[in-house]
Design a protein around this motif. Sequence first.
Motif, short mmCIF file in Angstrom:
data_model
loop_
_atom_site.label_atom_id
_atom_site.label_comp_id
_atom_site.label_asym_id
_atom_site.label_seq_id
_atom_site.Cartn_x
_atom_site.Cartn_y
_atom_site.Cartn_z
N GLY A 60 0.82 -1.20 0.00
CA GLY A 60 0.00 0.00 0.00
C GLY A 60 0.86 1.25 0.00
O GLY A 60 2.08 1.19 -0.11
N THR A 61 0.22 2.39 0.11
CA THR A 61 0.94 3.66 0.23
C THR A 61 1.12 4.00 1.70
O THR A 61 0.39 3.49 2.56
CB THR A 61 0.18 4.80 -0.47
OG1 THR A 61 -1.13 4.90 0.11
CG2 THR A 61 0.05 4.53 -1.95
N HIS A 62 2.10 4.84 1.99
CA HIS A 62 2.31 5.25 3.38
C HIS A 62 1.09 6.05 3.83
O HIS A 62 0.67 6.99 3.14
CB HIS A 62 3.57 6.10 3.49
CG HIS A 62 4.05 6.29 4.89
ND1 HIS A 62 3.38 7.05 5.82
CD2 HIS A 62 5.16 5.80 5.54
CE1 HIS A 62 4.04 7.04 6.97
NE2 HIS A 62 5.12 6.29 6.82
N ALA A 99 5.58 0.42 10.56
CA ALA A 99 5.46 -1.03 10.39
C ALA A 99 5.52 -1.40 8.91
O ALA A 99 6.13 -2.41 8.53
CB ALA A 99 4.15 -1.52 11.02
N ALA A 100 4.88 -0.60 8.06
CA ALA A 100 4.90 -0.88 6.63
C ALA A 100 6.30 -0.69 6.04
O ALA A 100 6.72 -1.46 5.17
CB ALA A 100 3.90 0.04 5.92
N LYS A 101 7.03 0.32 6.51
CA LYS A 101 8.41 0.51 6.04
C LYS A 101 9.28 -0.69 6.42
O LYS A 101 10.10 -1.17 5.63
CB LYS A 101 8.98 1.80 6.62
CG LYS A 101 10.45 2.07 6.30
CD LYS A 101 10.73 2.22 4.83
CE LYS A 101 10.10 3.44 4.22
NZ LYS A 101 10.61 4.72 4.70
N ALA A 102 9.09 -1.20 7.63
CA ALA A 102 9.85 -2.38 8.06
C ALA A 102 9.54 -3.57 7.16
O ALA A 102 10.44 -4.34 6.78
CB ALA A 102 9.54 -2.72 9.51
N GLY A 121 18.05 2.03 3.86
CA GLY A 121 16.62 2.27 4.02
C GLY A 121 16.38 3.25 5.15
O GLY A 121 16.97 3.12 6.23
N ILE A 122 15.52 4.25 4.92
CA ILE A 122 15.33 5.33 5.88
C ILE A 122 13.88 5.33 6.39
O ILE A 122 12.94 5.30 5.61
CB ILE A 122 15.64 6.70 5.24
CG1 ILE A 122 16.96 6.66 4.47
CG2 ILE A 122 15.65 7.78 6.32
CD1 ILE A 122 18.18 6.31 5.29
N PHE A 123 13.75 5.39 7.72
CA PHE A 123 12.45 5.60 8.36
C PHE A 123 12.25 7.10 8.56
O PHE A 123 13.07 7.76 9.21
CB PHE A 123 12.41 4.90 9.73
CG PHE A 123 12.30 3.41 9.68
CD1 PHE A 123 11.08 2.78 9.85
CD2 PHE A 123 13.43 2.62 9.47
CE1 PHE A 123 10.98 1.39 9.82
CE2 PHE A 123 13.35 1.24 9.43
CZ PHE A 123 12.12 0.61 9.61
N GLY A 124 11.16 7.64 8.04
CA GLY A 124 10.90 9.07 8.15
C GLY A 124 9.88 9.46 9.19
O GLY A 124 9.58 10.65 9.37
N GLU A 125 9.33 8.48 9.91
CA GLU A 125 8.19 8.76 10.79
C GLU A 125 8.57 9.65 11.99
O GLU A 125 7.77 10.50 12.40
CB GLU A 125 7.60 7.44 11.30
CG GLU A 125 6.88 6.63 10.24
CD GLU A 125 7.84 5.93 9.27
OE1 GLU A 125 7.39 5.56 8.17
OE2 GLU A 125 9.04 5.75 9.63
#
Length: 571
Positions: free
Chosen positions: A176-178, A221-224, A241-245
């Motif tokens: 899905g999309t973020h 969770a979706a990025k992981a 890979g970068i988490f932007g949250e």
Amino acid sequence: MRWWSWQRCRTAADGIERTKEAPLQKSPVIVIGLDAFDPCTALGFAEDGQLPNIARLLENGARARVCNPFGLYVGAAWANFTTCLRPDRHGFHCWNRIEIETYRHRLSPPRFDGFPTFWKTVADSGRRVAIVDVPHARLEPGLNGVQVVEWGCHDRHWGLCSWPPGKAKEIVATIGTHPVLGIPAITHEDFAPDDYVHRAGALRTAQEEGKLLDGLIEGAAAKARLLSDLLADEEWDLVVGIFGEAHAGGHQLWHLHDHAHPRFDASVAERLGGDPILTLYRAVDAGVGEVVAKAGPDALICLLMSHGMGPHHDGVHMLDELLSRLDSHHFGSEGRRSVSASAPLRAAIPGLRRLASRLGVPLSIRERVGRLLDERTFSTARARQHYFLEPNNYVYGGIRLNLVGREPDGCVAPEDFDRVCAQLEEDLLELVNLDTGRPAVRAVIRSDTRHRRSPRDVMPDLFVDWNREAPIERVSSPKIGILHSPYDGWRTGDHRDDGLLIVHGRGFAAGSEYPDIDMEDIGASIAARFDVALGDIDGRPADWLARNHEKDPAACMSSAIPERRNPAQAL
């Protein structure tokens, strides 16, 4: 464990030099970036047992402080990482800038023309790479591997795209999309989506803040999952890979974490399940654990907290008017350089903006009106003034002198540059925050003391280091009188400069602390682990990260580390 054998080869055309005569034992390098994940806050949470996966990496790995480019790091940090260049070379420090030719605001996406990313050079050497959501990074078609751009970034310019082209559609179909950072732009792609998602009014309601937090947790969770799926696809040599949250949540929810913040509301925090920053950091920590587990025991894990976050206390929202008043005080008798006839409108604009927001005027309309006012009002004023605000995000205010021979309508002679800078420093240091009785400005720093300059760059000439211990909304001095300009923004958190790099893998002794590393040195060091030199860059491989010390970890600590540099000294 994989073994690679490379013949002696030299490729001068693309700046890559590799020399290997024997098989090289090699582990994949996995860079997990946590964008604006505040190191100080994270370390406190980890010590309290709230972030078990990051705590495990801290306990069993090594660490080093990450140094970002002074004054410009809010926009330039990831650009330095991507290109291994400093801001004077890659040319990007803010998504918005004043166009020299017209004095008008212009959106300014990064170009990096002629400067390959470090992972592109590594990929060109034959290594397989997977790159996901590095902020400000453009798509590189033909990459030897996979790249996903802006699936879930706080900073956006290009929209979701990928190499190979079908990879983005595949991710959307499966994951899905973020839910926050993937929302389509309302006006410009460059506007951070977390600024307008789940916000109908000037400020979010408690219910809207809860929806934002839930979306960011779901996004982590979706990025992981996205990164874990990539790691399962094949045996990569390099994954970034970068988490932007945390970046988004830090800007929007800091007031419910910081009990000293004027907008802190314990009842709202309770409705959200407690400290929302802790809740969000836990979600990112869980994602880190999932990715580390999928990477496998042979991987070298580099956990990069790019830079930090704290309360959004600064005076950038009033800097334009401050400079106008100072210009009038010092130069008002010089005819056309006096305050323009549009000054009353300029002074009224902040109040009009607040009123429009309270009345629910759509953001798209406010943005179009704002651009029109800028073209007809502010650009004219900038051309008349001896100095004006140069957009530099918000932590450090930026001031640009209207310099003869550089700006088209310049009025500060080159021989007066030093004098005007010194006068501005004196004037700004006189400002008093009337709500605290303390100085509003801690320091005024010339950018040419910290960065190399060129006639055509768009950097500020001066950085204003605000006293960020409290909000700055009412200031006074003998020269400007009293200026009351309430901060009307919804962001309650903003950046802090130092980052943290945690390295876990063979050759890195548990608990080791290594010398500081510049952001532009990280990519150079990773490339050196693959025996790839990056050519004409500013970054230099840090010996402790670039070399493989599996047999003698202590040797890493004794390796020669270059003294930290002031790039302006090269001039």
